[in-house]
Design a protein around this motif. Structure first.
Motif, PDB file in Angstrom:
ATOM      1  N   ALA A 144     -77.678   7.897  14.604  1.00  0.00           N
ATOM      2  CA  ALA A 144     -78.991   8.542  14.534  1.00  0.00           C
ATOM      3  C   ALA A 144     -79.362   9.312  15.809  1.00  0.00           C
ATOM      4  CB  ALA A 144     -80.056   7.499  14.197  1.00  0.00           C
ATOM      5  N   PRO A 145     -79.179   8.749  17.030  1.00  0.00           N
ATOM      6  CA  PRO A 145     -79.540   9.534  18.229  1.00  0.00           C
ATOM      7  C   PRO A 145     -78.717  10.810  18.370  1.00  0.00           C
ATOM      8  CG  PRO A 145     -79.282   7.209  18.767  1.00  0.00           C
ATOM      9  CD  PRO A 145     -78.762   7.386  17.387  1.00  0.00           C
ATOM     10  N   TYR A 146     -77.438  10.745  18.025  1.00  0.00           N
ATOM     11  CA  TYR A 146     -76.585  11.933  18.138  1.00  0.00           C
ATOM     12  C   TYR A 146     -76.996  12.989  17.112  1.00  0.00           C
ATOM     13  CZ  TYR A 146     -73.843   8.804  21.029  1.00  0.00           C
ATOM     14  OH  TYR A 146     -73.450   7.931  22.019  1.00  0.00           O
ATOM     15  N   ALA A 147     -77.398  12.547  15.899  1.00  0.00           N
ATOM     16  CA  ALA A 147     -77.889  13.499  14.889  1.00  0.00           C
ATOM     17  C   ALA A 147     -79.195  14.140  15.350  1.00  0.00           C
ATOM     18  CB  ALA A 147     -78.091  12.775  13.555  1.00  0.00           C
ATOM     19  N   LEU A 148     -80.062  13.345  15.967  1.00  0.00           N
ATOM     20  CA  LEU A 148     -81.317  13.880  16.495  1.00  0.00           C
ATOM     21  C   LEU A 148     -81.047  14.927  17.573  1.00  0.00           C
ATOM     22  CD1 LEU A 148     -84.400  13.883  16.955  1.00  0.00           C
ATOM     23  CD2 LEU A 148     -84.064  11.906  18.476  1.00  0.00           C
ATOM     24  N   LEU A 149     -80.139  14.624  18.484  1.00  0.00           N
ATOM     25  CA  LEU A 149     -79.826  15.572  19.551  1.00  0.00           C
ATOM     26  C   LEU A 149     -79.217  16.846  18.981  1.00  0.00           C
ATOM     27  CD1 LEU A 149     -79.709  16.181  22.570  1.00  0.00           C
ATOM     28  CD2 LEU A 149     -77.479  15.047  22.645  1.00  0.00           C
ATOM     29  N   ALA A 150     -78.329  16.707  18.015  1.00  0.00           N
ATOM     30  CA  ALA A 150     -77.727  17.892  17.395  1.00  0.00           C
ATOM     31  C   ALA A 150     -78.799  18.749  16.725  1.00  0.00           C
ATOM     32  CB  ALA A 150     -76.671  17.464  16.382  1.00  0.00           C
ATOM     33  N   ALA A 151     -79.774  18.120  16.052  1.00  0.00           N
ATOM     34  CA  ALA A 151     -80.850  18.877  15.408  1.00  0.00           C
ATOM     35  C   ALA A 151     -81.655  19.656  16.443  1.00  0.00           C
ATOM     36  CB  ALA A 151     -81.751  17.920  14.630  1.00  0.00           C
ATOM     37  N   ILE A 152     -81.887  19.040  17.594  1.00  0.00           N
ATOM     38  CA  ILE A 152     -82.633  19.727  18.656  1.00  0.00           C
ATOM     39  C   ILE A 152     -81.804  20.874  19.230  1.00  0.00           C
ATOM     40  CG2 ILE A 152     -83.620  19.446  20.958  1.00  0.00           C
ATOM     41  CD1 ILE A 152     -84.294  16.534  20.152  1.00  0.00           C
ATOM     42  N   PHE A 154     -79.334  22.562  17.890  1.00  0.00           N
ATOM     43  CA  PHE A 154     -79.076  23.641  16.943  1.00  0.00           C
ATOM     44  C   PHE A 154     -80.348  24.357  16.500  1.00  0.00           C
ATOM     45  CE2 PHE A 154     -75.054  21.284  16.246  1.00  0.00           C
ATOM     46  CZ  PHE A 154     -74.171  22.326  16.486  1.00  0.00           C
ATOM     47  N   GLY A 155     -81.477  23.995  17.085  1.00  0.00           N
ATOM     48  CA  GLY A 155     -82.716  24.706  16.821  1.00  0.00           C
ATOM     49  C   GLY A 155     -83.489  24.229  15.624  1.00  0.00           C
ATOM     50  N   ILE A 156     -83.054  23.154  14.968  1.00  0.00           N
ATOM     51  CA  ILE A 156     -83.784  22.637  13.812  1.00  0.00           C
ATOM     52  C   ILE A 156     -85.117  22.028  14.254  1.00  0.00           C
ATOM     53  CG2 ILE A 156     -83.698  20.966  11.910  1.00  0.00           C
ATOM     54  CD1 ILE A 156     -80.641  21.282  11.965  1.00  0.00           C
ATOM     55  N   PHE A 157     -85.108  21.439  15.455  1.00  0.00           N
ATOM     56  CA  PHE A 157     -86.316  20.820  16.011  1.00  0.00           C
ATOM     57  C   PHE A 157     -86.441  21.298  17.458  1.00  0.00           C
ATOM     58  CE2 PHE A 157     -88.598  16.473  16.645  1.00  0.00           C
ATOM     59  CZ  PHE A 157     -89.822  17.134  16.665  1.00  0.00           C
ATOM     60  N   PRO A 158     -86.717  22.583  17.664  1.00  0.00           N
ATOM     61  CA  PRO A 158     -86.619  23.162  19.008  1.00  0.00           C
ATOM     62  C   PRO A 158     -87.701  22.701  19.977  1.00  0.00           C
ATOM     63  CG  PRO A 158     -87.513  24.765  17.472  1.00  0.00           C
ATOM     64  CD  PRO A 158     -87.118  23.575  16.657  1.00  0.00           C
ATOM     65  N   ASP A 159     -88.871  22.312  19.474  1.00  0.00           N
ATOM     66  CA  ASP A 159     -89.983  21.948  20.350  1.00  0.00           C
ATOM     67  C   ASP A 159     -90.147  20.434  20.465  1.00  0.00           C
ATOM     68  OD1 ASP A 159     -90.607  24.661  20.757  1.00  0.00           O
ATOM     69  OD2 ASP A 159     -91.728  24.717  18.870  1.00  0.00           O
ATOM     70  N   ALA A 160     -89.049  19.732  20.428  1.00  0.00           N
ATOM     71  CA  ALA A 160     -89.110  18.271  20.505  1.00  0.00           C
ATOM     72  C   ALA A 160     -89.683  17.835  21.853  1.00  0.00           C
ATOM     73  CB  ALA A 160     -87.713  17.686  20.320  1.00  0.00           C
ATOM     74  N   PRO A 161     -90.532  16.808  21.871  1.00  0.00           N
ATOM     75  CA  PRO A 161     -91.045  16.293  23.144  1.00  0.00           C
ATOM     76  C   PRO A 161     -89.898  15.788  24.026  1.00  0.00           C
ATOM     77  CG  PRO A 161     -92.182  15.291  21.266  1.00  0.00           C
ATOM     78  CD  PRO A 161     -91.041  16.068  20.709  1.00  0.00           C
ATOM     79  N   THR A 162     -90.162  15.740  25.323  1.00  0.00           N
ATOM     80  CA  THR A 162     -89.125  15.325  26.275  1.00  0.00           C
ATOM     81  C   THR A 162     -88.581  13.945  25.947  1.00  0.00           C
ATOM     82  OG1 THR A 162     -90.113  16.659  28.031  1.00  0.00           O
ATOM     83  CG2 THR A 162     -88.656  14.873  28.705  1.00  0.00           C
ATOM     84  N   VAL A 163     -89.468  13.011  25.636  1.00  0.00           N
ATOM     85  CA  VAL A 163     -89.029  11.638  25.357  1.00  0.00           C
ATOM     86  C   VAL A 163     -88.111  11.599  24.150  1.00  0.00           C
ATOM     87  CG1 VAL A 163     -89.802   9.351  24.629  1.00  0.00           C
ATOM     88  CG2 VAL A 163     -91.004  10.536  26.469  1.00  0.00           C
ATOM     89  N   LEU A 164     -88.427  12.381  23.112  1.00  0.00           N
ATOM     90  CA  LEU A 164     -87.587  12.401  21.921  1.00  0.00           C
ATOM     91  C   LEU A 164     -86.219  13.004  22.232  1.00  0.00           C
ATOM     92  CD1 LEU A 164     -87.934  11.509  18.995  1.00  0.00           C
ATOM     93  CD2 LEU A 164     -88.523  13.860  18.408  1.00  0.00           C
ATOM     94  N   ARG A 165     -86.200  14.059  23.046  1.00  0.00           N
ATOM     95  CA  ARG A 165     -84.929  14.643  23.452  1.00  0.00           C
ATOM     96  C   ARG A 165     -84.085  13.633  24.237  1.00  0.00           C
ATOM     97  NH1 ARG A 165     -82.962  19.867  24.323  1.00  0.00           N
ATOM     98  NH2 ARG A 165     -84.970  20.761  23.752  1.00  0.00           N
ATOM     99  N   PHE A 167     -84.196  10.401  23.931  1.00  0.00           N
ATOM    100  CA  PHE A 167     -83.662   9.427  22.974  1.00  0.00           C
ATOM    101  C   PHE A 167     -82.370   9.965  22.373  1.00  0.00           C
ATOM    102  CE2 PHE A 167     -87.420   6.742  22.950  1.00  0.00           C
ATOM    103  CZ  PHE A 167     -86.937   5.528  22.486  1.00  0.00           C
ATOM    104  N   GLY A 168     -82.366  11.237  22.016  1.00  0.00           N
ATOM    105  CA  GLY A 168     -81.149  11.822  21.470  1.00  0.00           C
ATOM    106  C   GLY A 168     -80.024  11.854  22.469  1.00  0.00           C
ATOM    107  N   LEU A 169     -80.355  12.082  23.734  1.00  0.00           N
ATOM    108  CA  LEU A 169     -79.324  12.245  24.750  1.00  0.00           C
ATOM    109  C   LEU A 169     -78.731  10.928  25.214  1.00  0.00           C
ATOM    110  CD1 LEU A 169     -77.703  13.920  26.754  1.00  0.00           C
ATOM    111  CD2 LEU A 169     -79.744  14.055  28.202  1.00  0.00           C
ATOM    112  N   TYR A 170     -79.570   9.913  25.437  1.00  0.00           N
ATOM    113  CA  TYR A 170     -79.096   8.694  26.095  1.00  0.00           C
ATOM    114  C   TYR A 170     -79.200   7.418  25.260  1.00  0.00           C
ATOM    115  CZ  TYR A 170     -78.788  11.284  30.474  1.00  0.00           C
ATOM    116  OH  TYR A 170     -78.448  12.186  31.454  1.00  0.00           O
TER     117      TYR A 170
END
Length: 378
Positions: A144-152, A154-165, A167-170
């Motif tokens: 799930a975190p890797y899918a979230l990061l990929a969505a961010i 690839f521009g699917i969720f470009p304005d994600a908050p820092t904390v959410l980004r 979560f995807g990264l680490y």
């Protein structure tokens, strides 16, 4: 019992972070993705704490995390307020950094490593819920975190908050720590783990070298490549971690350094960057270029020396937070009164002790009763 291999890995990660911040060499981020390794080790420890005590482990983990931050804030927040930082309610984030606490023009760089504590705080708060999900569905939760990061990315969720980004990264690394604690990585055969690591590593490198950031192939600027490459590194470095590493303690200097760096990890991490920033202007004053090898080496040594002084002054806070007896320099063996009495030399020697002068010829000792012979140690 502590796994000294994991202690060694954590200490190397801390040293790598400091050296990177002094030198800025992008190759260090590829050779050793230290921050992801630190999150993976922290995730493993968090899972162990939750298994021992349940949800109260969150409070215990925060108790160990926050006091070192408060000591830093007690020094730097007043200094920033005196040099232009507005006094607003956001200053309270220095007590509980669920978001980036405010800083002025010089504090923003000197205190930039605070992001690690922000992410760590969120990951700790999420762990009781996520550990349950992970144990019910390990693979989907891990992905799930890797899918979230990929969505961010690839521009699917470009304005994600820092904390959410973050979560995807680490958080994927944190979940790999869960997998390590539960033994899932250890149970993977080499025929599964090694090819998986190779595929992730290859995908990460491909993304890194086709999406170079402002600092080239520095992983801190290439989030998706960072996450994939770090996952591959963790699978090998932690997934195949030995259960024990007695060789770490065979060398007293190595053993003591590993112990000190682990017991003072937060102090080293939080305080090293202010010294890096403070020493940087001195490079020009002595005629060194920013990339002068001698100048970089001297700065690395000075930063560690200055952090060592701070660790002597305030490092005991980490002991108090962990409910240990404070030590000036951790790792010194402590003898009880009984131990000292047992090992203290006696004079004259007891009459029952067999003493043979070094220069005297060996004389067969008279045969003693079996009970007396059995009392001699190996």
């Amino acid at each position: 019992m502590r796994n000294r291999y994991l202690d060694l890995l954590r200490s190397l990660a801390i040293v790598r972070v400091v050296v990177y911040h002094v030198t800025g060499h992008a190759a260090l981020t590829l050779a050793f993705p230290a921050m992801s390794v630190m999150f993976a080790l922290a995730g493993s420890l968090m899972a162990a704490s939750l298994d021992r005590t349940g949800v109260p482990a969150v409070a215990r983990r925060l108790r160990r995390l926050l006091p070192s931050l408060w000591v830093l804030a007690a020094v730097f927040v007043p200094a920033m307020l005196l040099t232009g930082l507005p006094l607003t309610p956001k200053v309270l984030l220095w007590l509980f950094p669920v978001s980036d606490p405010p800083a002025n023009y010089w504090g923003g760089l000197a205190l930039s490593p605070i992001w690690y504590l922000r992410d760590y705080l969120w990951f700790v708060l999420a762990s009781p819920l996520v550990l349950g999900l992970f144990r019910r569905a390990p693979l989907p939760t891990l992905l799930a975190p890797y899918a979230l990061l990929a969505a961010i990315e690839f521009g699917i969720f470009p304005d994600a908050p820092t904390v959410l980004r973050e979560f995807g990264l680490y958080f994927g690394a944190w979940l790999l720590g869960f997998a390590h604690h539960d033994g899932l990585l250890r149970r993977l055969s080499d025929r599964v783990l090694v090819p998986t690591a190779l595929v992730l590593g290859a995908a990460g490198l491909m993304w890194i070298f086709t999406h170079l950031g402002p600092r080239g192939y520095d992983l801190n600027d290439i989030h998706l490549g960072n996450a994939l490459w770090s996952a591959a590194f963790i699978l090998i470095a932690i997934g195949r971690a030995p259960a024990e590493a007695p060789w770490v303690d065979r060398h007293p200097l190595v053993s003591r350094a590993v112990t000190v760096l682990n017991r003072r990890a937060l102090t080293v991490y939080l305080w090293h960057m202010p010294f890096v920033v403070a020493l940087t202007p001195l490079v020009g004053l002595v005629g060194w270029t920013p990339r002068d090898p001698l100048g970089l080496a001297v700065r690395v040594v000075l930063v560690f020396a200055l952090v060592g002084v701070v660790a002597l002054l305030v490092g005991g806070v980490e002991d108090l937070a962990a409910r240990r007896t404070p030590e000036l320099v951790p790792g010194r063996s402590r003898q009880t009164l009984a131990d000292r009495a047992a090992t203290a030399p006696t004079s004259p020697a007891p009459a029952s002790t067999d003493l043979v002068p070094a220069a005297a010829p060996r004389v067969p000792a008279p045969r003693r009763p079996a009970a007396d012979r059995s009392s001699r140690g190996a």
